[in-house]
Every structure is written in structure tokens, then in C-alpha cells.
Design a protein around this motif. Structure first.
Motif, PDB file in Angstrom:
ATOM      1  N   ARG A 189       0.530 -37.064  -5.020  1.00  0.00           N
ATOM      2  CA  ARG A 189      -0.688 -36.930  -5.537  1.00  0.00           C
ATOM      3  C   ARG A 189      -0.935 -35.812  -6.479  1.00  0.00           C
ATOM      4  NH1 ARG A 189      -2.099 -31.348  -3.248  1.00  0.00           N
ATOM      5  NH2 ARG A 189      -4.294 -31.545  -3.027  1.00  0.00           N
TER       6      ARG A 189
ATOM      7  N   GLU B 143      -5.766 -26.705   0.607  1.00  0.00           N
ATOM      8  CA  GLU B 143      -4.493 -26.675   0.488  1.00  0.00           C
ATOM      9  C   GLU B 143      -3.996 -26.430   1.752  1.00  0.00           C
ATOM     10  OE1 GLU B 143      -2.311 -28.256  -1.732  1.00  0.00           O
ATOM     11  OE2 GLU B 143      -4.477 -28.274  -2.370  1.00  0.00           O
TER      12      GLU B 143
ATOM     13  N   LEU C 258      -5.292 -26.381   4.566  1.00  0.00           N
ATOM     14  CA  LEU C 258      -5.369 -27.290   5.882  1.00  0.00           C
ATOM     15  C   LEU C 258      -4.527 -28.347   5.657  1.00  0.00           C
ATOM     16  CD1 LEU C 258      -9.767 -27.376   6.150  1.00  0.00           C
ATOM     17  CD2 LEU C 258      -8.071 -26.803   7.737  1.00  0.00           C
ATOM     18  N   ILE C 259      -4.263 -28.927   4.101  1.00  0.00           N
ATOM     19  CA  ILE C 259      -3.120 -30.128   4.358  1.00  0.00           C
ATOM     20  C   ILE C 259      -1.701 -29.375   5.094  1.00  0.00           C
ATOM     21  CG2 ILE C 259      -1.595 -31.149   1.917  1.00  0.00           C
ATOM     22  CD1 ILE C 259      -3.619 -31.499   0.869  1.00  0.00           C
ATOM     23  N   ASP C 260      -1.543 -28.299   4.356  1.00  0.00           N
ATOM     24  CA  ASP C 260      -0.084 -27.621   5.132  1.00  0.00           C
ATOM     25  C   ASP C 260      -0.405 -27.446   6.819  1.00  0.00           C
ATOM     26  OD1 ASP C 260       1.026 -27.669   2.358  1.00  0.00           O
ATOM     27  OD2 ASP C 260       1.286 -25.224   2.870  1.00  0.00           O
ATOM     28  N   LEU C 261      -1.622 -27.404   7.076  1.00  0.00           N
ATOM     29  CA  LEU C 261      -1.198 -27.177   8.775  1.00  0.00           C
ATOM     30  C   LEU C 261      -1.662 -28.499   9.882  1.00  0.00           C
ATOM     31  CD1 LEU C 261      -3.091 -23.418   8.852  1.00  0.00           C
ATOM     32  CD2 LEU C 261      -1.299 -24.057   9.473  1.00  0.00           C
ATOM     33  N   ARG C 262      -1.989 -29.528   8.546  1.00  0.00           N
ATOM     34  CA  ARG C 262      -2.227 -30.673   8.917  1.00  0.00           C
ATOM     35  C   ARG C 262      -3.541 -31.086   9.929  1.00  0.00           C
ATOM     36  NH1 ARG C 262       2.572 -33.752   7.954  1.00  0.00           N
ATOM     37  NH2 ARG C 262       4.240 -32.429   8.288  1.00  0.00           N
ATOM     38  N   ARG C 263      -4.317 -30.421   9.358  1.00  0.00           N
ATOM     39  CA  ARG C 263      -6.069 -30.475   9.744  1.00  0.00           C
ATOM     40  C   ARG C 263      -6.755 -31.126   8.654  1.00  0.00           C
ATOM     41  NH1 ARG C 263      -7.536 -27.568  14.205  1.00  0.00           N
ATOM     42  NH2 ARG C 263      -5.931 -26.314  15.091  1.00  0.00           N
ATOM     43  N   PRO C 264      -7.897 -32.222   9.322  1.00  0.00           N
ATOM     44  CA  PRO C 264      -8.917 -32.740   8.565  1.00  0.00           C
ATOM     45  C   PRO C 264      -9.086 -31.834   7.415  1.00  0.00           C
ATOM     46  CG  PRO C 264      -9.081 -32.568  10.500  1.00  0.00           C
ATOM     47  CD  PRO C 264      -8.091 -32.385  10.186  1.00  0.00           C
ATOM     48  N   ASN C 265      -9.094 -32.213   6.120  1.00  0.00           N
ATOM     49  CA  ASN C 265     -10.001 -31.605   4.864  1.00  0.00           C
ATOM     50  C   ASN C 265     -11.402 -31.202   5.658  1.00  0.00           C
ATOM     51  OD1 ASN C 265     -10.284 -30.190   2.866  1.00  0.00           O
ATOM     52  ND2 ASN C 265     -11.325 -32.229   1.691  1.00  0.00           N
TER      53      ASN C 265
END
Lengths: 398, 539
Positions: B151, B520, B522-529
């Protein structure tokens, strides 16, 4: 010209001829040109167009940017500035020039008037003082803005010489194309050049703004003998395309105003290779232009005739019907005299050559409904319309 | 004790934006605000009946259009109106009027210098070119230059491509530009001192640099890279004051389910086993969450609400040395009528927008000299706006409110601490300056609020009253913001994030920091952006 705080009452300046245009205007269609208010159309567009091609049209040129360049180094300075060899230019002569930045991209075009020894006037489409001064470092030259100090009038069309002669401007018959003469209109000193942006017989008159209306009135006083029309910029757009003249800032982006890389154009790319003299010695942009010349051409602003009579506005050009997009139309007009759609198109070359076929996708309206049609285009190397009489000296008398 | 997915500390505009995007992703979010009102430095407060002051920030141009649309801020009451016609006042009688009409603007510049009028076209082209590149980075997370993660590499490639697109000559110019002073940059274009001073003033606003300090040309760009509806460099007024922006963001956040608590100052971030787990409020209440997001500036976050022992080695020092120097004051004035300025003609296109009491380049530099010596400028640079000329909601009809942004004003005085008396003397200095150009101005004053960096820090919590939450110099920009190695909103303690202007892209009411941080998280929490891509005008 002195500017004071009150200019804001009129966001746009009025030229010295403005009152006369107001009297003649039936359309009230005005537009801004270089901080001046000028007519787009004075009365009727076809009338103004045909005045240029058949009779005599009068247009206000005052907003044209004018710079006085003088001093011992003036010639060297100009020769360094522009791409054309002007070392042989003589007093009393005018030449068309174009100037570039170091990358060889066009900053503007214009005309150089050699008014006397070490005394030049440069007319330009856009504001150039910044660039002219930057280029003047190391030259013994004085540069003044005289845009607002010189009133200018274009008198164009087949009868223009007859009109000016009848209006009292004598000794004009021997003036050759691109010549300049200091004459009088009655008692008023007027500098006349046989120049124009119409492709027709025509003259440009340069005078003190204080005398502007008297000169105007002298010209229009012969209206009984000759049909004379005041003309706006819309008619000029038609005739300049017919004559194959380009307009920087409209047909292509000028270098100093370009924000996006690759959106500016070199003289070769806009079809002005003929004013580039790579052998005359150093000038600004020469190195880049030499390099460009050694490579296959990438694109060219090309004169094209678009088949049919559908009004051509902004359109893409393709290398075939339903083909690949290869360019775009930058300006277009219907030519009443040629009965054809004329245009200038920025076309990408394929292997250094113009694509064999050119097609335009034209979107046009009929009673507010949009239609789309294909029209084949034909490139044209010469100006679309050049009347033979325009360069005759003395001109034809009417 | 309560449990949330996320705690956002501070209801400034970035905190609210962050909360809105986290809540939009379905997280259970609470925003904790120490004041009884939300908005941080984007507020509208009625301190005198009938007048609503935008007490801190006062104009808006950087708010990301894509966020404005995505969060439906228009429906939540936000209206940004471009304002026109700033007057710049020279030291003496000279005046420079700015018109939005290009032709009128050209004529006005020509009155001062025909050369500069022409050079303005080149200046605007160059600034626009610089702006267009930097604008592309605003709603993106800076890549980590030491990382080999795909990334980060992709992001660097993206940037390299954008940079390359500038062309060879412009790449050189761009690199040079970032380290120049505003004065040196402007010398490449202009000769007239008042034009230079007027153009240089955005180069000092909010920063403890002078017009001749290296780095001030970037600050200039930072102030002109915004836009109102595509007019790059234009500034807008929020109808109802800057609080309208915070209110709209709060509306959006609440609509998505976020909870906003006022009078809930955070005492300390709770860290257990190297992870942030919640906060203790000033009243002793504890609030727990999976993650904690600080909208406070970097210095305040790490030196005031974190236990030094909870931080990895060196972070406390980095935070302590974070450059966040207060340099500006704010004087908000309620007026019984529209002030008249000398040497300014009656004209509906000017005199209703802003006033720049710029003086000259030298005046601005001398103003900076005072700051260096721990004094407020005795002849300060003042940038004023009279929003009530456009906005019917901020003052009674026929009466006005004037926002005066003042430089320079130090957070600490050389002759001892700030006192109410000194604060009022500072206010008087500003009034005296305006009075010089508007005789009778003082007689129009109905009420005023004077804010030095001291007040701004005490009330808003911005360390030293620095409006950008940290200087916008290249050592603290992009992947260096707030600290090298922490440019991606994740902080040195796990589950702790930052979302304020101390992070990229820095100060200004842009909502970009808050949105980038949300992405960022939401990426860490594995949620959709939930954060949209930015809009660009150059594509």
C-alpha cells in the motif's frame, strides 16, 4: 493612462470610440476584451461579415495590447524575443511574429511595427509586459505599455481604401501590404498600416485617443457614397478563420497561462513553423525548437473543411468514422462566402503524419433537441479564403 | 462505566468528522468534549445578545467538497458563501482592492503596477499548478517512506506519477518552492510592495514565521489551495458562522448514531498492556472503548492526557519539542454600523468583504520582530472580515460583526504572564490600528472579545494557541506530521489514533484529517471504508 479609484464604477474601460458604438448598437451585445467593453455584434452578424467581404467594416482595435520598444538595443532585443528573423525589417514595415518560452512553447503572437530607427511597436493579443521585461535583461531597451495611449481602428474590406481616400486620408494608394505611413486625416495625424486580421484588403489606423472620434466621424461621413458598417468581434471570428489566422489563448493555451503539463503548444504544433527561423542565431526557445524539429511531429493545429452544413461547435475528431479519437476542433465557422464549415482542429499525428482520414462527431440542436452526426473532414494547407485583390497596389478603386 | 467501539476526544471539526465516518461504518462512537459547546475552533458563540461571533476560525475554503456532499452537510444546515472584495491597506494612503472579476482585478493591479498586473497571470498559473498537486494529497494517507508494504509503495508510485506529470521544469520549481520564503517567492513575480505584501499575508497567517522566513511560501500555498465551488483560492463564509460547520458535522455524526457528550473533559487516556482501552474524565468517570482517537494536538495529547510511562521511549520528547508556536490573536467586535474606511470609494463590490491591514513587507516583518522579542506587534498585521455584510444571521439588521485576526501575538510575554490588563492593551493596539484607517471606528464598538494565544489555549485547548495544531513547516508536514514514523494516524500506543490538524494535511477547516484517520481506523478494525475519494478539478 492614469487609473484612479473610480474605475470600479465601470468594471470595464470604454474605448475612445465607445460612444459611436453605443449610437449604432441595436443588439446591446457587449463583451470584455482586454479590460475594455467592446461589441460582440453591433447590429446584425451577417451584415457585419459581408461588410468585410463586400464593402467596408470598421472595428475597434484599441484593446489590443500595444508596447513601445525603443532604444539602441531594440532590434537585438526583438530578434532575441521572437522566432522570426527581424533583422531585415525596415522602418515603415510590419511583420507577424510569435514568441516562445525556453521550452519552445508559444507565449503569444503579434505584430511588430518598425516605426523608425530603434523604434518599434509590438501588438499582442494578451498581457505581455511581465514577459517583455523579463526578456529585456541585458538589452539597452526601453519598454512602455501604450495600450491605453493609442486608439486603433481597423478599416477592412474591398472598399476600405476608397473609403479612407474619400474620408480625406490621401497618399494611401502606394502603401503596400505590411507597410506603414504617417498620414493625416484632415488636420489630424494618423498612422496607417496596411494590416488586418480579416484576410481582406484592409488598413489599421493608429491615433491619439483625443482625436479618435474625429477620425471615426470622417470615415463615417462618406457613408452616403460607400456602405460602411461598424463591426463586432463575432464577425471578426468568422473572417479570421476564413483567412486561416490563429488566436492564441483560444485555439491553443498560451505557455505562461498553462497549468497542466503538455497543454501548451510550440509554433510548429500550431502551424507557425513558417515564422520560426532556426538559422538566425539565438532566440528564446531555439534550443527546444531545434530538438523538436529533429523529432517526428506529434500534433498540428490543422485547417479543416468539415463536410455538410451541420453547425460545428466543439467536437472531437476521429481517425475514421467510429474510429479512434485523435483531436478536437478549437474554433469553427460557417463560411457564407465558401458555403462550407471551416475549422481549426488540434490533431494528434500518427507516426509523424496527419491521420489519413479525419471525421468529426458533431452534436447539434434542432429546435432544442440534440442530434449527433458524423462528418468527414478534409485538411487544408492554405488559408481558406484569399481574395486576389487584397494585395494589389494600388488597390482597386470603387 | 460505559463501553464503546470508539472514543473521540474533542468535538472539533475533525473529531466530529472522524466520529461521523466511524459511526457510518456501524461503530458505536462517543465524542467527548471538555467545553459545554462543540466545535473546538469552529464555533459561533453569542457572547453579546444579537451577535454571533465565529470566535476562532472565521472563513472556510479547505472543506473537502467530497466530504461536504457525502455527509450531506448542506441538509444539515451548512451553506458556504464565497465572499468578495478585500481591501488591502498600505502603510500610508495606498489601497489595493481585489475584485473577483478578472478584468476589473487586472485594472486595479495596473493602477499600482502595469508589470505586476501582467505578472499576476503567471503567478496565478503557477500557484494553481502547485495547488492542484497538493490538493491531490489532502484526502489520502501519506505513505511511509521506510515501509515496503504494497500500500505504501503504491501510494508512493501514485505521488511520483502526479509529481512527474508536472514536467521537468516545474518539478524543480516545486521542490524549490517548498523551502522558500514568501518574500523570495513573490520577488519572482512582483515589484510593487503593497501587492507583494497583500500576496504575502497568507504566508504568515497562523504561523510563527515572518514573510522573509524560509518555509512561509508553503504557508501561502496552504491558504490559497482551497476553493469555493472550483474557484481555487477563493474563501467562503459559513452562514451562521463557523459553528454552522461543526453543527452540520455533528448532525451528520448523530444521524449515523454517534453520541456527543459536552462538559466531558478527558483527564487521561487509559493504557493497559500497551493498549489504549479508554479514558478517565475530569469528573472521575471512566469510559472504555476498543480504540481511542485524539482530536487534540500532538503536544497536548502526549504531554497532558497521557501518562509518560505509557509511551514508548522518545515520544514524550518528540511531543514536547513538537513545533506548535502561538503567533496570532483574535479580536471579535460587535459594531453598531458598517465602518467607513479612508481612501476607499463607495462601491458595492469592495468594502463588504475583507480588510487586510497589511501595510508593507517591512511592516509585516517588523511585526514579527516584536513576536520574537516576546511582545505583541505594536503595528500588527490584521486580517479582518465583516461576515454580517453577507450573513443575515450573525448580527442585528444594519449592525455588524467584524472578525479581526491579528499577528503577531506571543503565547508568553517577555515581561511576565498574560493578565486581563495586558490582554485588553493588546486589543486596544488592534483597535488603534483599525482606527488609523477608519476614523471613528471605536465609536461603533458595541462589544468586543479579545483573545490572545493564552485565551485560545485555555478555552479551546490548542497548545500555545497555534491555529494549525502545529507549524506547517516541511519538517512537520506529510509523512512527518505529527512525528516522523507516525504519519498514518496510528500513534505509538496501540489502539490510539490521532485525527486532528496535528496530522496530515494539517490546519484549516478541511475535515480531511478526521476523514483520513477514520479510513485508517476502519482498515485496522476490518470494517468497510466509509470515506469517499476526493474530487479534483484538474482531471
Amino acid at each position: 493612462m492614469k487609473f484612479d479609484h473610480t474605475h470600479f464604477r465601470q468594471a470595464l474601460l470604454r474605448t475612445p470610440f465607445h460612444d459611436r458604438f453605443v449610437e449604432l448598437s441595436t443588439t446591446e451585445e457587449w463583451m470584455a476584451w482586454n479590460t475594455y467593453k467592446v461589441p460582440r455584434v453591433v447590429d446584425k452578424l451577417p451584415t457585419e461579415y459581408f461588410a468585410v467581404r463586400s464593402g467596408c467594416a470598421v472595428m475597434d482595435l484599441t484593446p489590443m495590447e500595444k508596447y513601445r520598444i525603443s532604444g539602441r538595443g531594440a532590434r537585438d532585443y526583438l530578434d532575441r524575443l521572437v522566432t522570426r528573423d527581424i533583422s531585415k525589417l525596415k522602418a515603415g514595415r510590419v511583420t507577424y511574429v510569435v514568441w516562445c518560452n525556453d521550452e519552445g512553447k508559444v507565449i503569444d503572437d503579434g505584430t511588430v511595427f518598425q516605426l523608425g530607427e530603434n523604434d518599434y511597436r509590438l501588438c499582442a493579443q494578451h498581457h505581455q509586459f511581465d514577459w517583455l521585461l523579463m526578456s529585456a535583461r541585458g538589452f539597452d531597451v526601453d519598454i512602455q505599455v501604450e495600450t491605453h495611449d493609442v486608439a486603433a481602428l481597423a478599416v477592412q474590406g474591398p472598399t476600405s481604401w476608397s473609403v479612407l481616400a474619400a474620408a480625406g486620408i490621401s497618399n494611401l494608394e502606394q502603401l503596400k501590404p505590411f507597410g506603414i505611413a504617417d498620414l493625416r486625416c484632415g488636420d489630424i495625424p494618423v498612422t496607417v498600416s496596411r494590416t488586418g486580421y480579416t484576410g481582406d484588403l484592409g488598413y489599421e489606423l493608429w491615433m491619439d485617443p483625443a482625436n479618435a472620434l474625429q477620425v471615426w466621424d470622417a470615415i463615417f461621413s462618406v457613408q452616403g457614397q460607400y456602405d460602411i458598417h461598424a463591426m463586432g468581434l463575432s464577425a471578426l471570428e468568422m473572417v479570421r478563420i476564413e483567412a486561416g489566422f490563429i488566436m492564441p489563448g483560444f485555439d491553443f493555451n498560451t505557455a505562461e497561462a498553462t497549468i497542466r503539463n503538455g497543454y501548451d503548444r510550440s509554433p510548429f504544433e500550431v502551424g507557425l513553423g513558417w515564422v520560426v527561423n532556426l538559422d538566425k542565431g539565438h532566440f528564446t526557445g531555439r534550443k527546444a525548437l531545434l530538438a523538436e524539429k529533429s523529432r517526428p511531429a506529434k500534433r498540428r493545429l490543422t485547417k479543416i473543411v468539415v463536410d455538410g452544413n451541420k453547425p460545428v461547435g466543439e467536437a472531437f475528431i476521429y481517425d475514421g468514422k467510429n474510429g479512434k479519437q485523435t483531436g478536437e476542433i478549437k474554433c469553427a465557422t460557417w463560411s457564407p462566402i465558401l458555403k462550407a464549415n471551416l475549422a481549426l482542429a488540434d490533431i494528434e499525428f500518427i507516426n509523424g503524419r496527419l491521420p489519413a482520414q479525419l471525421w468529426a462527431r458533431i452534436d447539434y440542436q434542432r429546435e432544442l433537441k440534440w442530434h449527433s452526426a458524423w462528418a468527414e473532414c478534409h485538411s487544408h494547407s492554405k488559408p481558406f479564403y484569399v481574395p486576389e485583390y487584397r494585395s494589389a497596389t494600388p488597390p482597386m478603386r470603387y | 462505566m460505559s463501553n464503546y467501539d470508539a472514543i473521540v476526544i474533542g468535538a472539533g471539526h475533525n473529531g466530529l468528522t472522524n466520529a461521523a465516518y466511524l459511526a457510518k461504518a456501524g461503530l458505536n462512537v462517543v465524542v467527548l468534549e471538555k467545553n459545554e459547546y462543540i466545535g473546538g475552533a469552529a464555533v459561533s458563540r453569542e457572547l453579546h445578545e444579537g451577535w454571533k461571533y465565529s470566535n476562532c476560525s472565521y472563513v472556510c475554503s479547505m472543506m473537502r467538497q467530497a466530504l461536504h456532499r457525502d455527509l450531506d452537510l448542506g441538509r444539515h444546515g451548512l451553506l458556504l458563501v464565497p465572499y468578495l472584495g478585500t481591501i488591502n491597506f498600505g502603510d500610508g494612503d495606498e489601497r489595493l482592492f481585489s475584485y473577483h472579476d478578472e478584468q476589473a482585478a487586472h485594472l486595479e493591479l495596473k493602477r499600482h503596477s502595469p508589470h505586476d498586473a501582467d505578472a499576476m497571470h503567471r503567478f496565478q498559473s503557477d500557484l494553481t499548478r502547485y495547488s492542484q498537486l497538493i490538493r491531490k494529497t489532502l484526502l489520502r494517507t501519506p505513505p511511509d517512506p521506510t515501509s515496503l508494504r504494497p500500500r505504501d509503495i503504491m501510494e508512493f508510485l501514485y505521488l511520483a506519477k502526479q509529481f512527474w506529470k508536472l514536467g521537468e521544469k516545474e518539478i524543480y520549481e516545486y521542490v524549490r518552492f517548498f523551502t522558500m520564503s514568501a518574500a523570495d517567492f513573490l520577488d519572482d513575480y512582483f515589484e510593487n510592495d503593497l501587492i507583494k505584501a497583500a500576496m504575502a499575508s497568507p504566508g504568515i497567517i497562523g504561523t510563527a514565521l515572518g514573510v522573509y522566513s524560509p518555509g512561509s511560501s508553503y504557508i501561502l500555498l496552504h491558504h490559497v489551495m482551497g476553493d469555493v465551488d472550483g474557484s481555487i483560492g477563493a474563501w467562503g463564509l459559513a452562514r451562521g458562522g463557523m459553528g454552522a460547520i461543526s453543527a452540520a458535522l455533528a448532525g451528520a455524526a448523530q444521524e449515523h448514531g454517534a453520541e456527543i457528550r459536552t462538559n466531558a473533559g478527558v483527564q487521561q487516556v487509559l493504557v493497559k498492556n500497551g493498549k489504549a482501552v479508554g479514558v478517565v474524565l475530569e469528573n472521575g468517570d471512566e469510559v472504555y472503548a476498543r480504540i481511542v482517537v485524539s482530536n487534540l494536538d500532538a503536544k497536548r495529547t502526549f504531554t497532558r492526557i497521557m501518562e509518560k510511562n505509557d509511551l514508548p521511549d522518545g515520544i514524550y520528547e518528540k511531543a514536547r519539542n513538537f513545533k506548535i508556536r502561538g503567533s496570532s490573536g483574535k479580536v471579535n467586535i460587535a459594531l453598531s454600523g458598517m465602518p467607513k474606511f479612508s481612501g476607499v470609494p463607495e462601491n458595492r463590490y469592495i468594502n463588504r468583504g475583507g480588510q487586510g491591514f497589511t501595510g508593507s513587507m517591512e511592516t509585516m516583518e517588523r511585526a514579527y520582530d516584536c513576536w520574537k522579542r516576546g511582545r505583541w506587534s505594536d503595528d500588527p498585521f490584521v486580517e479582518s472580515v465583516i461576515p454580517s455584510a453577507w450573513d443575515p444571521t450573525v448580527a442585528p439588521p444594519g449592525q455588524h460583526w467584524m472578525s479581526n485576526f491579528v499577528q503577531y501575538c506571543p503565547p508568553e510575554l517577555a515581561d511576565g504572564p498574560w493578565t486581563p490588563e495586558k490582554r485588553d492593551q493588546f486589543g486596544q493596539t488592534v483597535i488603534d490600528k483599525i482606527e488609523r484607517y477608519s476614523p471613528g471606528f471605536s465609536d461603533l464598538i458595541v462589544h468586543m472579545e479579545v483573545r490572545t494565544p493564552h485565551e485560545i489555549e485555555q478555552e479551546i485547548g490548542l497548545t500555545e494557541g497555534n491555529i494549525f495544531q502545529g507549524e506547517l513547516t516541511i519538517d512537520q508536514l506529510f509523512f512527518n506530521r505529527p512525528f516522523p514514523g507516525y504519519g498514518q494516524y496510528r500513534m505509538p500506543v496501540r489502539n490510539l489514533y490521532m485525527c486532528g490538524s496535528s496530522t496530515h494535511p494539517g490546519g484549516g477547516v478541511s475535515s480531511a484529517c478526521g476523514a483520513n484517520a477514520a479510513r485508517e481506523i476502519l482498515i485496522d478494525l476490518r470494517r468497510p471504508n466509509t470515506v469517499p475519494e476526493d474530487d479534483f478539478y484538474d482531471e
